[in-house]
Design an enzyme around this catalytic site. Structure first.
Site, PDB file in Angstrom:
ATOM      1  CG  HIS A 563      16.781  39.611 109.378  1.00 25.21           C
ATOM      2  ND1 HIS A 563      15.765  38.544 107.989  1.00 25.21           N
ATOM      3  CD2 HIS A 563      17.019  37.782 109.816  1.00 25.21           C
ATOM      4  CE1 HIS A 563      16.738  37.435 107.428  1.00 25.21           C
ATOM      5  NE2 HIS A 563      17.000  36.940 108.990  1.00 25.21           N
ATOM      6  CD  GLU A 564      18.657  37.084 113.426  1.00 26.46           C
ATOM      7  OE1 GLU A 564      18.381  36.230 114.225  1.00 26.46           O
ATOM      8  OE2 GLU A 564      19.314  37.282 113.235  1.00 26.46           O
ATOM      9  CG  HIS A 567      14.977  33.672 111.772  1.00 25.57           C
ATOM     10  ND1 HIS A 567      14.757  33.293 111.057  1.00 25.57           N
ATOM     11  CD2 HIS A 567      15.409  34.393 111.553  1.00 25.57           C
ATOM     12  CE1 HIS A 567      15.440  33.250 109.657  1.00 25.57           C
ATOM     13  NE2 HIS A 567      16.471  33.857 110.447  1.00 25.57           N
ATOM     14  CG  HIS A 570       9.216  29.897 110.354  1.00 27.57           C
ATOM     15  ND1 HIS A 570      10.432  29.882 109.389  1.00 27.57           N
ATOM     16  CD2 HIS A 570       8.154  29.352 110.236  1.00 27.57           C
ATOM     17  CE1 HIS A 570      10.168  28.994 109.212  1.00 27.57           C
ATOM     18  NE2 HIS A 570       8.368  27.221 109.673  1.00 27.57           N
TER      19      HIS A 570
END
Length: 778
Positions: A563-564, A567, A570
């Site tokens: 998940h991290e 980020h 991105h």
């Protein structure tokens, strides 16, 4: 989770670094066969030397990263950033440079050249301030040295005070309005520049800059009051609740024999009732294991009861927000907040929540009936007894999340190798461990990764601070320390004419310039020089040791890391000309899409095979924990999002508003498990401050990510063509493009492009139950 930093500071509403509380996932053992598709999958590229180096770098107990033989540096390779006082000097230098640039922008009218530079200069101003505030935010959360933490607190407050001045700076606002009112100037702006200008414009107006002086002063007063109430509310959300008094006789038959026996011995020794504090291991054990209903009811009541003072703090916060919204001419705080989000309005949020509730309710009711049948069998009652709030965890006990197939233990280095291989297959991007200079990192645990594109070279750097240590905040977070932006057209020389006593000012701003000019490079195949992004990942994994060996991650920790890293990528790929729209600096209800999508890749055996250097195929059938109660938790999350909307609606502005009555009515009208009279859970709903009126965002992005996964990736998760499409349509634009256009483009769904009520309702009808993320991870 995206941590709060300067991305929210200049011309944006400030948000503290909140973490969603993950809902308990109740699962039971079942077998799921993962069908093999009838067509060929993309062939994964083999593990490279960088991939295998990743294992050595992360799994070697000590030292983690060797220092390079280069001369000592400062934090993040800023040569001067070696002491807390140097950080204070940087903030003072940055403030002076910002004052000079503010003067330049304010005096732009009358000069066609200067008017043409206004948007760029506003973005530069934002970047130079946010770069230092972002760094201060990281240091005060991650640095182990209290002297550094103290300096970071001072720098943060010092520069944020100036931010508050800029947010209501009438001259800046008037100059930007002149730019946007000039058709020729607007025509000369690129789409990205125009979008950046509009973001600044909207944030100025949110700050009440166009109000008369008295009202503007009232706006500042209310903003300070809201911040103070919010901080108080957050403290109270985590404050200890009074204990429940449990009779030893009520704990007969505990499933957890070990702890149950300890509790009974405690009661026998003290000869009195047992005091069980909400949130303690004893309380969790009772909720999961006590066959008698009464002790569970007592613990639930204790955990969900508030003092009048706690309720007053929340309701004062909600009222102040409503007053602030009315001051700027908005009907409610939700109307003020949602105007620049994908949802656009509270009415559209309602369309989404109504649709997703309609979709989820049948599944949740079915799960509730299953729990009721278990309760009937347990208590030997008439059919389908009522499930109460304290029954949920007993009749559907939580179990840790588990992979979809049987896997060997996964070390931290193995997971990072798999991430690098996944990114190379999808995007042509690899992770490369690199040495650090002495002084570059704030703790010896920190690793540095270079993110490398196979065509354009280095995209940026990720500093991974992943191990638990005393004083470090819990949970996981992604910090943006430096954003991407184009720098060769800054016209830095144009600032000089606005210096006072030129030589003195040049010396004053020297440190800020040195800091600002770091991490820039000319990108092959692209026009211009770009500032490369730097991000930090904070987690709290167990440390590797010489005796125990490498860190082995639980499946929940693997999900968190994926998940991290969503980020982080991105931030790396979202290379834009303006930092205010780069990477994760996008709408709140869009920013979680890439990170939640990353979790879906862990449902694929093809992707899981990337954790093996020799790429042994993962068996496509295995034991997998299905969650029969997941839909109940999703239904509850929808109610929380609806409660957030109610609390930030015009109703909250009424003097007779009662937050507990509103909570009870919501459960009466739309709940599955009845509201328990006498409870007031809302004072623990910390996200009401950080995500006020936007708590729906995580559900919203869950739905979109599930749709993207099923439509683009599920059948061939390593397809380079599909990866490039997602990168082209979503990741590279950051916040520079309308997110509805991005979602419409990646899904080939033109009907979504308008982003209207129908589009919101359509997203609400999409299935989200098959994905892997825990509701609330941010």
């Amino acid at each position: 989770m995206i941590a709060k930093s300067g991305r929210d500071a200049f011309m944006k509403l400030n948000r503290p670094p909140f973490r969603f509380r993950g809902c308990l996932q109740a699962k039971k053992e079942s077998t799921r066969h993962l069908a093999r598709p009838a067509y060929a999958l993309s062939t994964p590229s083999p593990a490279s030397k960088d991939d295998t180096d990743m294992i050595a770098s992360f799994d070697h107990p000590n030292p983690f990263f060797k220092s390079s033989p280069l001369s000592p540096s400062g934090l993040f390779n800023h040569n001067f950033l070696t002491t807390p006082n140097a950080f204070r000097a940087l903030s003072q230098s940055t403030l002076r440079r910002a004052e000079i640039l503010t003067r330049r922008i304010s005096r732009a009218r009358g000069s066609p050249h200067e008017m043409g530079q206004v948007v760029k200069n506003l973005d530069r101003l934002s970047d130079m301030l946010c770069g230092v505030i972002d760094l201060a935010e990281l240091i005060r959360n991650a640095h182990p040295d209290p002297n550094w933490i103290q300096s970071a607190e001072e720098v943060y407050d010092y520069l944020c005070q100036f931010m508050n001045v800029l947010n209501t700076h009438l001259d800046l606002y008037e100059v930007l309005r002149a730019v946007l009112s000039d058709p020729e100037l607007v025509k000369s702006l690129s789409p990205e520049a125009h979008e950046t200008a509009l973001i600044f414009w909207r944030d100025f107006e949110k700050s009440g800059v166009n109000l008369p002086v008295a009202q503007r002063e009232k706006f500042v007063t209310l903003s300070s009051e809201i911040l103070s109430l919010g901080r108080q509310f957050l403290v109270e959300t985590t404050s200890a609740r009074p204990p429940a008094s449990i009779k030893p006789s009520e704990l007969q038959g505990l499933k957890d024999r070990g702890m149950g026996e300890r509790i009974r011995l405690q009661a026998k020794f003290t000869q009195r009732d047992i005091l069980v504090y909400p949130g303690s291991l004893q309380a969790q054990m009772i909720m999961h294991s006590a066959p008698e209903e009464e002790p569970r009811r007592k613990v639930y009541m204790a955990a969900n009861t508030s003092t009048p003072s706690q309720i007053q703090t929340l309701e004062s916060l909600l009222h102040a927000r409503g007053e602030l919204a009315r001051l700027v001419g908005k009907e409610s705080y939700a109307h003020m907040t949602l105007g620049d989000k994908m949802a656009k309005s509270p009415e559209n949020v309602s369309h989404f929540l109504d649709a997703i509730l309609d979709h989820t309710r049948p599944y949740a009711r079915r799960a509730l009936r299953a729990l009721s049948a278990r309760k009937q069998g347990h208590l030997n009652t008439p059919p389908l007894p009522l499930i109460q709030a304290w029954d949920r965890d007993f009749y559907c006990p939580p179990e840790p999340p588990a992979p979809p197939v049987a896997l060997p233990p996964l070390t931290l280095g193995t997971v990072f190798m798999g991430l690098s291989r996944l990114f190379r297959n999808l995007y042509g991007i690899s992770l490369r461990p690199v040495d650090v200079a002495p002084g570059e990192i704030w703790h010896s645990d920190v690793r540095k990764l270079e993110v490398v594109d196979e065509e354009t070279g280095t995209l940026g750097w990720i500093y991974a601070d992943l191990f638990h240590r005393r004083g470090k905040p819990g949970g996981a977070a992604h910090y943006t320390v430096r954003c991407s932006r184009r720098t060769d057209d800054d016209d830095e020389g144009g600032d000089i004419q606005f210096y006072n006593e030129s030589e003195r000012d040049q010396e004053t701003v020297r440190i800020s310039k040195e800091f600002d000019f770091a991490h820039r490079t000319r990108i092959p195949g692209q026009d211009g020089v770009f500032q490369l992004p730097v991000v930090v990942l904070l987690c709290e994994f167990a440390r590797p040791t010489a005796s125990r060996g490498p860190t082995t991650l639980s499946w929940h920790e693997v999900l968190t890391l994926f998940h991290e890293m969503g980020h982080a990528m991105h931030s790396m790929i979202g290379r834009t000309e303006y930092q205010n729209v780069s990477g994760t600096r996008c709408a709140t209800d869009f920013v979680e899409l890439p990170s939640i999508l990353m979790e879906h890749f862990l449902t694929s055996p093809t992707v899981l095979s990337l954790f093996d250097v020799d790429q042994t195929p993962v068996r496509e059938a295995g034991n997998h924990h299905e969650d029969p109660c997941r839909s109940i938790d999703t239904h509850t999350q929808i109610l929380f999002a609806a409660l957030d909307q109610i609390y930030h609606s015009p109703a909250a502005f009424n003097t007779d508003f009662d937050s507990t009555t509103a909570l009870a009515k919501l459960y009466e009208d739309r709940g599955l498990i009845p509201y328990v009279p006498g409870t007031s859970w809302q004072t623990q709903f910390g996200h009401l401050f950080g995500y006020g009126a936007t708590y729906y965002s995580y559900l919203f992005d869950r739905a979109i990510a599930s749709r993207v996964w099923r439509k683009l990736f599920v059948h061939d998760p390593l397809s380079r063509e599909t990866g490039e499409k997602f990168k082209r349509e979503i990741l590279m634009h950051g916040g520079a493009k309308n997110p509805w256009s991005m979602v419409s483009g990646v899904l080939d769904a033109p009907e979504l492009a308008a982003g209207d009520a129908q589009a919101m309702a359509e997203v609400g009808r999409w299935k989200i139950e098959d994905e892997v993320s825990v509701p609330g991870r941010h």
